[in-house]
Design a protein around this motif. Structure first.
Motif, short mmCIF file in Angstrom:
data_model
loop_
_atom_site.label_atom_id
_atom_site.label_comp_id
_atom_site.label_asym_id
_atom_site.label_seq_id
_atom_site.Cartn_x
_atom_site.Cartn_y
_atom_site.Cartn_z
N VAL A 218 0.85 -1.19 0.00
CA VAL A 218 0.00 0.00 0.00
C VAL A 218 0.89 1.24 0.00
O VAL A 218 1.76 1.40 0.86
CB VAL A 218 -0.93 0.03 1.23
N LYS A 219 0.67 2.13 -0.97
CA LYS A 219 1.43 3.38 -1.05
C LYS A 219 0.50 4.57 -0.88
O LYS A 219 -0.61 4.59 -1.45
CB LYS A 219 2.16 3.49 -2.40
N LEU A 220 0.95 5.55 -0.13
CA LEU A 220 0.23 6.81 0.02
C LEU A 220 1.10 7.92 -0.57
O LEU A 220 2.19 8.17 -0.07
CB LEU A 220 -0.08 7.10 1.49
N LEU A 221 0.61 8.55 -1.62
CA LEU A 221 1.36 9.59 -2.33
C LEU A 221 0.62 10.91 -2.22
O LEU A 221 -0.51 11.03 -2.69
CB LEU A 221 1.52 9.20 -3.80
N HIS A 222 1.24 11.89 -1.57
CA HIS A 222 0.63 13.21 -1.46
C HIS A 222 1.01 14.00 -2.72
O HIS A 222 2.10 14.57 -2.81
CB HIS A 222 1.10 13.92 -0.20
N LEU A 223 0.10 14.01 -3.68
CA LEU A 223 0.40 14.60 -4.98
C LEU A 223 0.65 16.09 -4.91
O LEU A 223 1.41 16.64 -5.72
CB LEU A 223 -0.75 14.31 -5.96
N HIS A 224 0.03 16.76 -3.97
CA HIS A 224 0.19 18.21 -3.82
C HIS A 224 0.77 18.60 -2.47
O HIS A 224 0.57 19.72 -2.00
CB HIS A 224 -1.15 18.92 -4.07
N GLY A 225 1.49 17.67 -1.86
CA GLY A 225 2.14 17.97 -0.58
C GLY A 225 1.25 17.66 0.60
O GLY A 225 0.14 17.15 0.47
N ASN A 257 6.49 34.83 11.29
CA ASN A 257 7.45 35.89 11.65
C ASN A 257 8.81 35.70 11.00
O ASN A 257 9.76 36.40 11.33
CB ASN A 257 7.61 35.94 13.17
N ASP A 258 8.91 34.74 10.08
CA ASP A 258 10.16 34.45 9.37
C ASP A 258 11.30 34.14 10.34
O ASP A 258 12.43 34.60 10.18
CB ASP A 258 10.53 35.63 8.47
N GLN A 259 10.98 33.33 11.35
CA GLN A 259 11.98 32.97 12.36
C GLN A 259 12.41 31.51 12.26
O GLN A 259 13.06 30.99 13.15
CB GLN A 259 11.42 33.25 13.76
N THR A 260 12.04 30.86 11.19
CA THR A 260 12.41 29.46 11.00
C THR A 260 12.95 29.26 9.60
O THR A 260 12.55 29.97 8.66
CB THR A 260 11.19 28.53 11.22
N ARG A 261 13.84 28.30 9.46
CA ARG A 261 14.38 27.97 8.14
C ARG A 261 13.42 27.11 7.34
O ARG A 261 13.58 26.94 6.14
CB ARG A 261 15.72 27.24 8.29
N LEU A 262 12.43 26.54 8.01
CA LEU A 262 11.50 25.62 7.35
C LEU A 262 10.40 26.35 6.59
O LEU A 262 9.92 27.40 7.02
CB LEU A 262 10.88 24.68 8.37
N ARG A 263 10.01 25.78 5.46
CA ARG A 263 8.90 26.29 4.68
C ARG A 263 8.01 25.12 4.27
O ARG A 263 8.51 24.03 3.98
CB ARG A 263 9.41 27.00 3.41
N PRO A 264 6.68 25.31 4.22
CA PRO A 264 5.78 24.22 3.85
C PRO A 264 6.02 23.77 2.40
O PRO A 264 6.39 24.58 1.55
CB PRO A 264 4.39 24.84 3.99
N VAL A 265 5.81 22.50 2.16
CA VAL A 265 5.93 21.95 0.81
C VAL A 265 4.54 21.51 0.35
O VAL A 265 4.11 20.38 0.59
CB VAL A 265 6.92 20.77 0.78
N VAL A 266 3.82 22.43 -0.27
CA VAL A 266 2.49 22.15 -0.79
C VAL A 266 2.32 22.88 -2.12
O VAL A 266 2.95 23.91 -2.36
CB VAL A 266 1.36 22.60 0.18
N VAL A 267 1.47 22.33 -2.97
CA VAL A 267 1.10 23.01 -4.21
C VAL A 267 -0.12 23.87 -3.91
O VAL A 267 -1.18 23.36 -3.57
CB VAL A 267 0.76 21.99 -5.33
N LEU A 268 0.07 25.16 -4.01
CA LEU A 268 -1.02 26.09 -3.71
C LEU A 268 -0.88 27.25 -4.68
O LEU A 268 -0.11 28.17 -4.43
CB LEU A 268 -0.96 26.55 -2.25
#
Length: 396
Positions: A218-225, A257-268
């Motif tokens: 069983v595979k789960l693929l998030h096509l848009h993040g 507040n731009d205080q993290t190096r992380l950014r979400p990975v989603v298609v929007l």
């Protein structure tokens, strides 16, 4: 005639309608309203800020479209603006190579557009997390559907999920955790550090098809993040964070507040930008793996999808057109808004083609309880599928 093991693979495309069926609080319009209210409360000039955002976004929308119903249109507009400004920066460098002030100004405006996008996106994802997390304790109906799918098809089961929420992941973990592989490694961690120096380990995302274990059917693929997919500012590292980390309010405030190096990975984004985004990692990998799942399956299940996404429709149409023996397709929707003609056109089936009823079923009662319907029984029946295909001469 196709062998039974080949018929027992299934590819499932999941749209927002599935999430809404099992949690009405995940309706796009409701999420959009909550997002704009939070931005209004958090901003000086509140309602004026939201009004200005909508005014900017409207200029990027087709005639008649509104930002009230879909956060993707509102927030995605600022991603489109930053892309345009990036091209403008390149043009300024060519036309006015000595004008550093001009280029710096464009960079500043680009960064502002990206901050506005990140602010809207952070509110959207936080709302989705809160509403999907709160519902997990009462998700028996969704678990029932997932269990019915995995039991009816003992071969390969591939889910292509268009939703950011973790409802489907939670259901799959409850039903078939030992047989499940999603896009996150279970054992390859990387250390992420925030601007304040704090560090925490997170799982890397898989990079190529061979990274998926062949022993997991069983595979789960998030096509848009996904809510759980994140990257660093430079897009060098792509990771899957623990869903439990998302309940920390500070996690979202740091993004705003731009205080993290992380950014979400989603298609929007709008349709044009979305088509470009899905060619990038990790979306391109998800599309490739789902395409492989479609190719390996004679049964396609489409749940809660509006057939309005160009990139997804192209994927379905290309694989469908190349098949002499058409897959059996069950589309699960709610009500009469989605017409049969719209579904047929999405698959490239035209008026001059044969009657589509031998390969296409449409259930209009919604996803809750579909596994107990006659449509489901017909869809999962190897005997009925073979008989229907033989009638039109598609099998020996």
């Amino acid at each position: 005639m196709s062998s039974e093991p080949e018929l027992r693979n299934v590819a499932i495309l999941v749209g927002n309608g599935l999430s809404v069926a099992f949690n009405p609080a995940l309706n796009l319009r409701v999420i959009t309203q909550e997002m704009t209210e939070r931005i209004s409360r958090a901003s000086e000039g509140g309602s004026d800020v939201v009004a200005a955002m909508k005014e900017i976004a409207v200029h990027a929308l087709p005639a008649g479209a509104t930002t009230d119903d879909d956060f993707e249109l509102l927030v995605g507009a600022f991603g489109s603006e930053s892309t345009t400004l990036g091209h403008l920066h390149k043009l300024a460098k060519l036309v006015s190579p000595l004008d550093e002030t001009l280029r710096e100004s464009i960079v500043r405006v680009t960064e502002f557009a990206e901050r506005v996008r990140d602010t809207g996106l952070s509110h959207v994802l936080e709302v989705i997390y809160e509403r999907s997390h709160a519902y997990r304790e009462d998700a028996h109906s969704l678990h029932s559907l997932v269990g019915a799918i995995t039991n009816a098809f003992p071969g390969k089961v591939v889910f292509g999920n268009l939703n950011y929420d973790t409802l489907l992941l939670s259901a799959l973990l409850s039903v078939c955790q030992d047989g499940l592989a999603d896009m996150g490694y279970g054992w390859k961690d990387v250390i992420i550090s925030n601007d304040d120096g704090t560090e925490f380990p997170v799982a890397r995302l898989r990079r190529k098809p061979s990274d998926f274990p062949s022993t997991r059917r069983v595979k789960l693929l998030h096509l848009h993040g996904s809510l759980t997919f994140w990257t660093d500012r430079e897009k060098n590292i792509f990771v899957k964070v623990e869903a439990s980390r998302l309940k920390d309010k500070a996690f979202w405030e740091e993004l705003r507040n731009d205080q993290t190096r992380l950014r979400p990975v989603v298609v929007l984004a709008n349709q044009r930008d979305k088509t470009a985004q899905v060619t990038e990692f990790p979306f391109a990998l998800a599309y490739q793996m789902f395409d492989n799942g479609l190719a390996a399956s004679d049964h396609w299940l489409v749940v809660g999808y509006s057939f309005r996404d160009d990139a997804i429709n192209d994927l379905l149409r290309t694989e469908f057109a190349g098949r002499k023996a058409k897959p059996r397709v069950l589309v699960v929707t709610y009500g009469d808004l989605l017409t049969r003609i719209e579904v047929e056109r999405a698959f490239g089936w035209n008026a001059e083609d044969n009657d589509s009823s031998y390969w296409l079923q449409i259930n209009r009662d919604g996803a809750d309880g579909v596994e107990n319907s006659s449509d489901w029984e017909a869809f999962t029946s190897v005997k009925e599928f073979s008989a229907a295909a033989s009638v039109v001469g598609l099998t020996a």
